[in-house]
Design an enzyme around this catalytic site. Structure first.
Site, PDB file in Angstrom:
ATOM      1  N   GLU A  26       1.466  -1.459   0.217  1.00  0.00           N
ATOM      2  CA  GLU A  26       0.237   0.060  -0.255  1.00  0.00           C
ATOM      3  C   GLU A  26       1.307   1.614  -0.454  1.00  0.00           C
ATOM      4  O   GLU A  26       2.106   1.491   0.495  1.00  0.00           O
ATOM      5  CB  GLU A  26      -1.232  -0.256   1.150  1.00  0.00           C
ATOM      6  CG  GLU A  26      -1.664   1.691   1.466  1.00  0.00           C
ATOM      7  CD  GLU A  26      -2.882   1.441   2.311  1.00  0.00           C
ATOM      8  OE1 GLU A  26      -3.764   2.152   2.800  1.00  0.00           O
ATOM      9  OE2 GLU A  26      -2.389   0.680   4.023  1.00  0.00           O
TER      10      GLU A  26
ATOM     11  N   LYS B  20      -8.889   3.450  -2.870  1.00  0.00           N
ATOM     12  CA  LYS B  20      -9.453   2.626  -1.560  1.00  0.00           C
ATOM     13  C   LYS B  20     -10.959   3.643  -0.902  1.00  0.00           C
ATOM     14  O   LYS B  20     -11.095   4.951  -1.193  1.00  0.00           O
ATOM     15  CB  LYS B  20      -7.735   3.371  -0.895  1.00  0.00           C
ATOM     16  CG  LYS B  20      -8.517   2.762   0.509  1.00  0.00           C
ATOM     17  CD  LYS B  20      -7.228   3.396   1.376  1.00  0.00           C
ATOM     18  CE  LYS B  20      -7.344   2.145   2.839  1.00  0.00           C
ATOM     19  NZ  LYS B  20      -6.019   2.678   3.698  1.00  0.00           N
TER      20      LYS B  20
ATOM     21  N   CYS C  90      -6.042  -2.759   2.860  1.00  0.00           N
ATOM     22  CA  CYS C  90      -5.681  -2.463   3.438  1.00  0.00           C
ATOM     23  C   CYS C  90      -6.964  -2.570   4.582  1.00  0.00           C
ATOM     24  O   CYS C  90      -8.037  -3.670   4.270  1.00  0.00           O
ATOM     25  CB  CYS C  90      -5.416  -0.247   4.672  1.00  0.00           C
ATOM     26  SG  CYS C  90      -4.218  -0.607   6.264  1.00  0.00           S
TER      27      CYS C  90
END
Length: 302
Positions: free
Chosen positions: A44, A133, A167
């Protein structure tokens, strides 16, 4: 294709320096492909950094000029899509004939906002797409905007459909379901979470999705930060090891194939037997014979 050799890069960039981080990316890619990898996955926000420990001078109700200076440094070193950095990544994917998956902080060329994004490159040197995201976690919302359903996609390859979530998006059940509905085979989960409990999350997703799961994190120490950032007040209380890593590869039945690796940089290698995907679906398939579409219906809103 019956097998896939995959490399998971557990490393840190040259924090907050895009040009030097690209140089390190090339070296790591070269190292991974020399060991036979046909797909290489980076963590990430590898480019230019996951800004762990920084406050950007923010508290509820106020911001500081010094914090805006740190923000500007981060913004200037973030990645435009498309742009010079993505052109290089595409070129290197073609040079080494690999699928390359790269976590970035993306600088939107229209609105100037930043997004935590995941880029997919083909061995032919094409940018297949990106995922932004959907929901940055906690203080991440200060620096990153939110993605939308248009980037919640999988991509077909000779090894099966690849895709992923970033995540703590992986704690969003319906986001996972969106990927399962697209027949995902290789589920990529770049993260900044180095907790032992993250391993349970990765194993659960492998078992739930009946897919290979690749968890990829950075190993970062405070000494890797530029000196003027290490000296910021919020950084003085941070430990020397900022992220322990924990990268891991799991089979569709939740078996650990490689890792988890903690407390060092490493190119983690695994050979995936793609027949394991079909074998795993004998007794469970979240969108197939173990689903109840007559009772439970799920749609993605664009």
């Amino acid at each position: 294709m019956s097998t896939l050799d995959i490399a998971v890069i557990q490393a840190a960039p040259v924090l907050f320096d895009l040009e030097q981080s690209l140089d390190k990316t090339y070296d790591l890619l070269k190292k991974a492909t020399a060991q036979g990898a046909k797909m290489v996955v980076f963590p990430e926000s590898f480019l230019p950094a996951y800004p762990r420990g920084l406050s950007f001078g923010t508290v509820v109700g106020s911001r500081t000029d010094a914090g805006r200076e740190v923000w500007q440094l981060y913004w200037k070193n973030s990645v435009k899509v498309p742009g010079k950095a993505t052109n290089l990544l595409a070129k290197w994917a073609k040079e080494y004939a690999v699928y390359l998956v790269m976590g970035i902080t993306e600088q939107d060329t229209v609105n100037g906002s930043l997004y935590c994004s995941l880029l997919y490159f083909s061995p032919e040197g094409h940018l297949l797409g990106k995922h932004r995201k959907l929901k940055p976690t906690a203080a991440e919302r200060i620096i990153w905007g939110e993605g939308d359903a248009t980037t919640l996609q999988t991509y077909p390859t000779p090894y099966g459909n690849i895709g992923g979530l970033i995540c703590w998006e992986n704690y969003m059940p319906l986001a996972r379901m969106a990927l399962y509905q697209q027949g995902i085979h290789l589920y990529l989960a770049p993260t900044a979470d180095a907790r032992e409990s993250w391993q349970a999350t990765m194993q659960h997703i492998a078992l739930e999705g009946r897919c290979f799961v690749v968890g990829c994190n950075q190993f970062v120490t405070k000494s890797m930060y530029p000196p003027h950032l290490r000296e910021l007040p919020e950084m003085t209380s941070q430990p020397e090891v900022m992220s322990r890593g924990g990268s891991v590869v799991l089979s569709p039945l939740g078996k650990v194939l490689a890792g988890p690796v903690f407390d060092r940089e490493e190119v983690l290698l695994a050979t995936l037997d793609l027949d394991d995907i079909i074998k795993s679906k004998l007794d469970f398939d979240p969108v197939g014979h173990y689903s109840r579409p007559d009772m439970l219906n799920f749609n993605i809103s664009n």
